[in-house]
Design an enzyme around this catalytic site. Structure first.
Site, PDB file in Angstrom:
ATOM      1  CG  ASP A 229      -0.222   0.008   2.534  1.00  0.00           C
ATOM      2  OD1 ASP A 229       1.018  -0.147   2.528  1.00  0.00           O
ATOM      3  OD2 ASP A 229      -0.892   0.152   3.567  1.00  0.00           O
TER       4      ASP A 229
ATOM      5  CG  HIS B 197      18.178   4.603 -20.967  1.00  0.00           C
ATOM      6  ND1 HIS B 197      16.987   4.467 -21.631  1.00  0.00           N
ATOM      7  CD2 HIS B 197      18.699   5.787 -21.391  1.00  0.00           C
ATOM      8  CE1 HIS B 197      16.781   5.520 -22.414  1.00  0.00           C
ATOM      9  NE2 HIS B 197      17.816   6.333 -22.283  1.00  0.00           N
TER      10      HIS B 197
ATOM     11  CG  ASP C  87      21.118  11.717 -18.958  1.00  0.00           C
ATOM     12  OD1 ASP C  87      20.487  12.696 -18.522  1.00  0.00           O
ATOM     13  OD2 ASP C  87      20.905  11.202 -20.070  1.00  0.00           O
TER      14      ASP C  87
ATOM     15  CG  ASP D 238      17.630  15.109 -20.622  1.00  0.00           C
ATOM     16  OD1 ASP D 238      18.524  14.521 -19.984  1.00  0.00           O
ATOM     17  OD2 ASP D 238      17.059  14.604 -21.606  1.00  0.00           O
TER      18      ASP D 238
ATOM     19  CG  HIS E 226      21.576   7.870 -28.519  1.00  0.00           C
ATOM     20  ND1 HIS E 226      21.661   9.241 -28.617  1.00  0.00           N
ATOM     21  CD2 HIS E 226      22.683   7.489 -27.816  1.00  0.00           C
ATOM     22  CE1 HIS E 226      22.741   9.675 -28.005  1.00  0.00           C
ATOM     23  NE2 HIS E 226      23.400   8.631 -27.518  1.00  0.00           N
TER      24      HIS E 226
ATOM     25  CG  HIS F 243      14.706  14.032 -26.120  1.00  0.00           C
ATOM     26  ND1 HIS F 243      14.289  14.843 -25.077  1.00  0.00           N
ATOM     27  CD2 HIS F 243      15.803  13.384 -25.651  1.00  0.00           C
ATOM     28  CE1 HIS F 243      15.079  14.680 -24.037  1.00  0.00           C
ATOM     29  NE2 HIS F 243      16.019  13.807 -24.357  1.00  0.00           N
TER      30      HIS F 243
ATOM     31  CG  HIS G  28      12.214  11.248 -23.918  1.00  0.00           C
ATOM     32  ND1 HIS G  28      12.366   9.968 -23.448  1.00  0.00           N
ATOM     33  CD2 HIS G  28      13.479  11.707 -24.120  1.00  0.00           C
ATOM     34  CE1 HIS G  28      13.651   9.658 -23.369  1.00  0.00           C
ATOM     35  NE2 HIS G  28      14.349  10.706 -23.782  1.00  0.00           N
TER      36      HIS G  28
ATOM     37  CD  GLU H  42      20.063  13.141 -25.447  1.00  0.00           C
ATOM     38  OE1 GLU H  42      20.501  12.218 -24.726  1.00  0.00           O
ATOM     39  OE2 GLU H  42      18.921  13.602 -25.340  1.00  0.00           O
TER      40      GLU H  42
ATOM     41  CE1 TYR I 151      26.662   6.667 -24.622  1.00  0.00           C
ATOM     42  CE2 TYR I 151      26.091   6.644 -26.960  1.00  0.00           C
ATOM     43  CZ  TYR I 151      26.007   7.229 -25.713  1.00  0.00           C
ATOM     44  OH  TYR I 151      25.257   8.367 -25.549  1.00  0.00           O
TER      45      TYR I 151
ATOM     46  NE  ARG J 131      23.607  10.545 -22.664  1.00  0.00           N
ATOM     47  CZ  ARG J 131      23.681   9.338 -22.104  1.00  0.00           C
ATOM     48  NH1 ARG J 131      24.212   8.335 -22.802  1.00  0.00           N
ATOM     49  NH2 ARG J 131      23.265   9.106 -20.880  1.00  0.00           N
TER      50      ARG J 131
ATOM     51  CD  GLU K  81      20.773  15.165 -22.505  1.00  0.00           C
ATOM     52  OE1 GLU K  81      19.585  15.136 -22.862  1.00  0.00           O
ATOM     53  OE2 GLU K  81      21.246  14.402 -21.628  1.00  0.00           O
TER      54      GLU K  81
END
Length: 479
Positions: free
Chosen positions: A68, A272, A289, A300, A388, A392, A399, A422, A426, A444, A446
């Protein structure tokens, strides 16, 4: 068949130009300054409707984490955009051409429940604070909605998202039809997903929205800078994550706008990666990130830096390539370019750099062969290491909403759009296609970029990203 009303039809029928008796009426037309931007959003949406059209938006439901125990509540971005209303069990009905076009259904004041779950604004607050024209208690939605739909011929409502809401709306339409037979008024017989109009509005940010996004970017800048300063071999990834969470809340943000990614070493090659439980090792890079959310709007940002405070030769070569791609792509975020142009620029710079560094072919000089680079880009030769997109939309969602194409073509950029830029590379530790010295490195970079009438406005420009600035910051922190 008799047209005599049944017990469930005991609703005061009224045209869309009125609100049934018993609602909390609006005492004034203007919302308080804090919610003036939301009132402007509602008006912009109403301006795109025809008389006799309405929009119905529901609040996000609660979700349970386990047992709960609930997740922290986050309002539907669409309802937040139109009202600023923060609480669950709410619905907004907008009606074009009505005397009181904005009607809210919200949780009523309830001293007993408020003892457990916190103070509520109630219908009174929906009017006096949030600027609704009229408001009802949430538990009267099914009873009052049929009469409020009379006089509308089209309802913008998103079916098949929440079954319970669908049942409520379908029941209200059925009852409204029975009422309409005795009142000769329209009832919605056309239904349109409201996201067509609403998400187009959300795509272009107002000055008020950009000010909030800049605030989120500024807090995010402070957090990234603090994390760079706190980095040292032997620390854990989650220790850096804690720096972000602490800074976001300490500076007045709601917390992260998405799960923080803190990947040290080879973990940075996982796009991710969110486990964030490995030690940071001397000689590795760490890729983070993370972005702060303020009043529903999120930043972001990704930065990559050396755990030791100094880039190695191989790290420097890859890092400079990614940075060059990012800067070139940012420069494409201008009126006259399209969304796809930004990605195309990053792909081209990265592909030429991959040739120069020995990933694609054995002759570095071929990086200057424009025809060859065109062919490699068309063949997606970069894809094993850059899989990628470059950008975005960004806003109330990380996003964010809004189409990327119009009439089959990539969307032209216009002032007020905010997008991420970004690029990354990799190279997994066991990638035998890559030169050995680069294996296990993930990078990366960004930033959040606003399209203007002139040069791109980088909301996150305050965060160090040149190797010289990063190394200087880390050296000063250790000194």
């Amino acid at each position: 068949m008799s047209d005599a009303p049944t017990s469930e039809d005991q609703v005061s029928p009224s045209p869309a130009a009125a609100v049934p008796e018993g609602a909390v009426p609006g005492a004034r037309k203007d919302a308080l300054p804090r919610f003036a931007a939301h009132a402007a959003h509602r008006q912009a949406l109403l301006d795109r409707l025809e008389d006799g059209e309405g929009v119905l938006i529901f609040a996000a439901p609660h979700h349970y984490r386990n047992g709960d125990a609930e997740y922290g509540y986050r309002q539907s971005s669409d309802l937040l955009y139109l009202t600023g209303w923060p609480d669950p069990e709410a619905a907004l009905l907008l009606r074009k051409g009505a005397e009181q076009p904005c009607v809210l259904f919200v949780q009523p004041r309830d001293p007993e429940r408020e003892t457990w779950t916190g103070r509520r604004h109630g219908p009174e607050g929906a009017v006096e604070v949030f600027g609704a024209d009229a408001a009802w208690p949430w538990d009267e939605l099914a009873t009052q909605l049929p009469a409020l739909l009379l006089g509308l011929h089209t309802l913008h409502y998103r079916f098949a998202e929440e079954p319970e809401n669908d049942r409520l709306v379908a029941g209200a339409i059925q009852r409204a039809r029975r009422l309409a037979r005795r009142n000769h008024l329209d009832v919605p017989d056309a239904f349109i997903d409201p996201l067509r109009l609403l998400h187009e509005l959300r795509l272009v940010k107002s000055d008020e929205e950009l000010a909030v996004m800049q605030r989120a970017a500024d807090i995010t800048a402070e957090a990234h800078t603090a994390a760079m300063a706190a980095t040292a071999p032997g620390k854990m990834e989650y220790e850096l994550e804690a720096v972000y969470l602490h800074t976001f809340r300490r500076r007045g943000g709601a917390g992260p706008g998405y799960i923080c990614i803190v990947g040290g070493g080879a973990n940075a090659t996982i796009l991710h990666y969110v486990t964030n439980d490995a030690p940071l090792r001397d000689g590795d890079l760490v890729c983070v990130d993370a972005g702060c959310e303020v009043d529903g709007y999120t930043a972001d940002v990704t930065r990559t830096w050396p755990v030791s405070g100094r880039f190695s030769e191989a790290q420097r070569a890859l890092y400079q390539l990614v940075l060059d791609a990012e800067l070139a792509a940012i420069d494409r975020c201008r009126v006259g370019a399209t969304f796809a142009d930004v990605h195309d620029e990053a792909k081209r710079v990265l592909t030429a750099g991959l040739v120069r560094l020995g990933f694609l072919g054995d002759d570095p000089a071929e990086a200057d062969d424009a025809e060859l680079i065109d062919t490699l880009v068309a063949d997606e030769a970069y894809k094993p290491w850059y899989m990628h997109g470059t950008s975005h939309w960004l806003g109330l969602d990380v996003h964010d909403v809004g189409s990327y194409n119009r009439a089959g073509q990539s969307r032209p950029l216009v002032p007020g759009m905010v997008l991420t830029v970004e690029p990354g590379l990799y190279i997994s530790p066991d990638d035998e296609r890559a030169p050995a010295r680069f294996r296990g490195i993930g990078i990366r970079i960004e930033d959040d970029v606003c399209v203007t009438d002139g040069a791109p406005r980088v909301l996150t420009a305050a965060i160090p990203k040149t190797m010289a600035d990063i190394e200087a910051l880390m050296a000063d922190a250790r000194a």
